[in-house]
Design a protein around this motif. Structure first.
Motif, PDB file in Angstrom:
ATOM      1  N   VAL A  72       0.840  -1.203   0.000  1.00  0.00           N
ATOM      2  CA  VAL A  72       0.000   0.000   0.000  1.00  0.00           C
ATOM      3  C   VAL A  72       0.873   1.251   0.000  1.00  0.00           C
ATOM      4  CG1 VAL A  72      -1.969  -1.114   1.144  1.00  0.00           C
ATOM      5  CG2 VAL A  72      -0.222   0.017   2.527  1.00  0.00           C
ATOM      6  N   SER A  73       0.272   2.360  -0.435  1.00  0.00           N
ATOM      7  CA  SER A  73       0.996   3.633  -0.478  1.00  0.00           C
ATOM      8  C   SER A  73       0.984   4.360   0.863  1.00  0.00           C
ATOM      9  CB  SER A  73       0.393   4.532  -1.556  1.00  0.00           C
ATOM     10  OG  SER A  73      -0.978   4.791  -1.281  1.00  0.00           O
ATOM     11  N   GLY A 126      10.930  -0.133   1.162  1.00  0.00           N
ATOM     12  CA  GLY A 126      10.591   1.216   0.740  1.00  0.00           C
ATOM     13  C   GLY A 126       9.106   1.464   0.578  1.00  0.00           C
ATOM     14  N   TYR A 127       8.307   0.425   0.684  1.00  0.00           N
ATOM     15  CA  TYR A 127       6.848   0.521   0.626  1.00  0.00           C
ATOM     16  C   TYR A 127       6.283  -0.198   1.840  1.00  0.00           C
ATOM     17  CZ  TYR A 127       7.870   1.368  -4.305  1.00  0.00           C
ATOM     18  OH  TYR A 127       8.372   1.865  -5.477  1.00  0.00           O
ATOM     19  N   THR A 128       5.043   0.082   2.161  1.00  0.00           N
ATOM     20  CA  THR A 128       4.413  -0.645   3.264  1.00  0.00           C
ATOM     21  C   THR A 128       3.849  -1.950   2.724  1.00  0.00           C
ATOM     22  OG1 THR A 128       3.868   1.390   4.441  1.00  0.00           O
ATOM     23  CG2 THR A 128       2.624  -0.586   5.036  1.00  0.00           C
ATOM     24  N   ARG A 129       4.387  -3.059   3.224  1.00  0.00           N
ATOM     25  CA  ARG A 129       3.902  -4.385   2.863  1.00  0.00           C
ATOM     26  C   ARG A 129       2.931  -4.828   3.933  1.00  0.00           C
ATOM     27  NH1 ARG A 129       8.054  -9.304   2.154  1.00  0.00           N
ATOM     28  NH2 ARG A 129       8.746  -8.348   4.094  1.00  0.00           N
ATOM     29  N   MET A 140      -3.792   0.318  -2.440  1.00  0.00           N
ATOM     30  CA  MET A 140      -2.937  -0.762  -2.973  1.00  0.00           C
ATOM     31  C   MET A 140      -2.117  -0.270  -4.151  1.00  0.00           C
ATOM     32  SD  MET A 140      -5.090  -4.235  -2.945  1.00  0.00           S
ATOM     33  CE  MET A 140      -5.735  -4.929  -1.455  1.00  0.00           C
ATOM     34  N   ILE A 141      -0.872  -0.749  -4.187  1.00  0.00           N
ATOM     35  CA  ILE A 141       0.034  -0.408  -5.281  1.00  0.00           C
ATOM     36  C   ILE A 141       0.717  -1.685  -5.776  1.00  0.00           C
ATOM     37  CG2 ILE A 141       0.462   1.976  -4.552  1.00  0.00           C
ATOM     38  CD1 ILE A 141       3.071   1.000  -3.252  1.00  0.00           C
TER      39      ILE A 141
END
Length: 113
Positions: free
Chosen positions: A8-9, A73-76, A110-111
């Motif tokens: 997610v962003s 670098g992103y939220t997992r 979501m990304i």
């Protein structure tokens, strides 16, 4: 047991707040039973939250474990729903529903990574 993993962003804190808001504040029986934060020396973090909620169709309380990390670098987000169903472990889809609630809550953010 039902699991899901996605990115997610949102920051980890904002993602956790959105989940808390829906599962705890937006539910009569939802509770946060434990939260644990692991801080890495390089500034990365991992947040583990365990929620519990009563599901009538399962006949008892189910648990939802949500792991959030920012290692890449992103939220997992990783979720695992379990419990319910008594000795036969048949929960009539309640664990899947509990897990999918996090997907629904965070779907606007979501990304693809």
């Amino acid at each position: 047991m039902e699991t899901s993993t996605f990115y997610v962003s949102l920051s980890m804190q904002d993602a956790a707040a959105a989940i808390d808001n829906e599962i705890i504040r937006g539910s009569v029986s939802g509770t946060l039973t434990d939260r644990f934060v692991v801080n890495h020396p390089d500034g990365k973090h991992c947040l583990l939250s365990v929620y519990e909620k009563h599901f009538v169709r399962a006949g008892n309380r189910l648990t939802l474990t949500v792991t959030l990390d920012n290692f890449f670098g992103y939220t997992r987000v990783h979720t695992t729903g379990s419990g319910g169903g008594g000795m036969l472990r048949i929960d009539f889809g309640a664990a899947s529903s509990f897990t999918q609630s996090v997907v629904r809550i965070l779907s606007p953010y979501m990304i693809q990574v």
